[in-house]
Design a protein around this motif. Structure first.
Motif, short mmCIF file in Angstrom:
data_model
loop_
_atom_site.label_atom_id
_atom_site.label_comp_id
_atom_site.label_asym_id
_atom_site.label_seq_id
_atom_site.Cartn_x
_atom_site.Cartn_y
_atom_site.Cartn_z
N LEU A 259 0.79 -1.23 0.00
CA LEU A 259 0.00 0.00 0.00
C LEU A 259 0.82 1.29 0.00
O LEU A 259 0.29 2.36 -0.32
CB LEU A 259 -0.95 -0.01 1.19
N ILE A 260 2.09 1.23 0.35
CA ILE A 260 2.86 2.46 0.58
C ILE A 260 3.10 3.30 -0.68
O ILE A 260 3.05 4.53 -0.58
CB ILE A 260 4.20 2.16 1.31
N PRO A 261 3.35 2.74 -1.87
CA PRO A 261 3.59 3.63 -3.01
C PRO A 261 2.42 4.58 -3.30
O PRO A 261 2.61 5.78 -3.47
CB PRO A 261 3.82 2.68 -4.18
N ASP A 262 1.20 4.05 -3.33
CA ASP A 262 0.04 4.90 -3.59
C ASP A 262 -0.32 5.75 -2.38
O ASP A 262 -0.85 6.85 -2.54
CB ASP A 262 -1.16 4.07 -4.03
N SER A 263 -0.02 5.26 -1.19
CA SER A 263 -0.31 6.06 0.00
C SER A 263 0.53 7.33 0.01
O SER A 263 0.04 8.40 0.38
CB SER A 263 -0.03 5.25 1.27
N ILE A 264 1.77 7.22 -0.40
CA ILE A 264 2.63 8.41 -0.47
C ILE A 264 2.20 9.29 -1.63
O ILE A 264 2.03 10.50 -1.49
CB ILE A 264 4.10 8.00 -0.60
N LYS A 265 2.01 8.66 -2.80
CA LYS A 265 1.72 9.41 -4.01
C LYS A 265 0.42 10.20 -3.92
O LYS A 265 0.34 11.33 -4.40
CB LYS A 265 1.67 8.46 -5.20
N PHE A 266 -0.60 9.61 -3.31
CA PHE A 266 -1.89 10.30 -3.18
C PHE A 266 -2.07 10.93 -1.80
O PHE A 266 -2.79 11.91 -1.66
CB PHE A 266 -3.05 9.34 -3.45
N PHE B 39 8.76 -6.51 2.49
CA PHE B 39 8.36 -5.17 2.08
C PHE B 39 8.70 -4.93 0.61
O PHE B 39 7.88 -4.46 -0.18
CB PHE B 39 9.06 -4.16 2.98
N LEU B 40 9.92 -5.28 0.21
CA LEU B 40 10.37 -5.05 -1.15
C LEU B 40 9.63 -5.94 -2.15
O LEU B 40 9.25 -5.47 -3.24
CB LEU B 40 11.88 -5.28 -1.25
N VAL B 41 9.38 -7.18 -1.80
CA VAL B 41 8.61 -8.07 -2.68
C VAL B 41 7.20 -7.51 -2.88
O VAL B 41 6.67 -7.51 -4.00
CB VAL B 41 8.56 -9.51 -2.10
N ALA B 42 6.60 -6.99 -1.83
CA ALA B 42 5.26 -6.42 -1.94
C ALA B 42 5.26 -5.19 -2.85
O ALA B 42 4.32 -5.00 -3.64
CB ALA B 42 4.73 -6.06 -0.55
N ILE B 43 6.28 -4.37 -2.75
CA ILE B 43 6.35 -3.19 -3.62
C ILE B 43 6.51 -3.61 -5.07
O ILE B 43 5.87 -3.04 -5.97
CB ILE B 43 7.49 -2.24 -3.18
N VAL B 44 7.33 -4.60 -5.34
CA VAL B 44 7.48 -5.09 -6.70
C VAL B 44 6.15 -5.63 -7.22
O VAL B 44 5.76 -5.35 -8.37
CB VAL B 44 8.59 -6.16 -6.78
N ILE B 45 5.42 -6.37 -6.39
CA ILE B 45 4.09 -6.85 -6.79
C ILE B 45 3.16 -5.68 -7.06
O ILE B 45 2.40 -5.69 -8.05
CB ILE B 45 3.52 -7.81 -5.73
N HIS B 46 3.20 -4.65 -6.23
CA HIS B 46 2.38 -3.46 -6.43
C HIS B 46 2.69 -2.81 -7.78
O HIS B 46 1.78 -2.46 -8.54
CB HIS B 46 2.63 -2.45 -5.31
N LEU B 47 3.97 -2.65 -8.10
CA LEU B 47 4.35 -2.01 -9.36
C LEU B 47 3.96 -2.86 -10.56
O LEU B 47 3.55 -2.33 -11.60
CB LEU B 47 5.85 -1.71 -9.35
N ILE B 48 4.05 -4.17 -10.43
CA ILE B 48 3.61 -5.06 -11.51
C ILE B 48 2.10 -4.94 -11.70
O ILE B 48 1.61 -4.87 -12.83
CB ILE B 48 4.03 -6.52 -11.23
N MET B 49 1.37 -4.90 -10.60
CA MET B 49 -0.09 -4.74 -10.70
C MET B 49 -0.44 -3.40 -11.35
O MET B 49 -1.36 -3.33 -12.17
CB MET B 49 -0.73 -4.83 -9.32
N ASP B 50 0.28 -2.34 -11.00
CA ASP B 50 0.03 -1.04 -11.61
C ASP B 50 0.27 -1.08 -13.11
O ASP B 50 -0.41 -0.39 -13.87
CB ASP B 50 0.92 0.04 -10.99
N HIS B 51 1.22 -1.88 -13.54
CA HIS B 51 1.50 -2.00 -14.97
C HIS B 51 0.34 -2.66 -15.71
O HIS B 51 0.03 -2.29 -16.84
CB HIS B 51 2.79 -2.78 -15.18
#
Length: 132
Positions: free
Chosen positions: A35-42, A111-123
């Motif tokens: 959740l952290i990438p979008d939480s920061i971005k938004f 944490f890092l694996v989850a961020i990679v999954i988040h970025l793949i999902m965003d793609h």
């Protein structure tokens, strides 16, 4: 918003699976990482503009740079390497035990694996509008 629902679903499912397989701390690292990438971005533009409108958040001048940094895997790799390095230094001066250092390394990996999954999902999740 399908993006938010899918990210929250993956975060909760990952937390539960990791918790059942090993330790809730690793699961929590996965939950936060998803959740952290979008939480920061938004989140930062929302607080700054005092609004919940995605259209207004995306027009904020801070949104662009936040989007660039939060959607780069190298930003997150650098952050995790820094945290592990600081933990290692604390371990070397004997302020942190080996067990606690090992836990922090596994939390960082989760944490890092989850961020990679988040970025793949965003793609792969391309939203046509905010609500479809």
């Amino acid at each position: 918003m399908p993006g938010v629902l899918s990210h929250v679903s993956v975060a909760v499912a990952g937390f539960v699976v990791i918790w059942l397989l090993s330790n809730w701390k690793y699961g929590f690292g996965f939950f936060v990482g998803t959740l952290i990438p979008d939480s920061i971005k938004f989140g930062i533009p929302a607080i700054r503009l005092q609004t919940a409108s995605f259209a207004k958040m995306m027009t904020d001048p801070l949104y662009g740079p936040l989007h660039v940094y939060t959607h780069s895997v190298w930003t997150w790799v650098a952050l995790c390497v820094f945290v592990v390095f600081v933990g290692f230094l604390l371990f070397r001066v004997r302020w942190v035990s080996w067990e606690r250092f090992r836990i922090w390394v596994f939390i960082n990996v989760s944490f890092l694996v989850a961020i990679v999954i988040h970025l793949i999902m965003d793609h792969f999740i391309i939203e046509k509008s905010f609500w479809t």
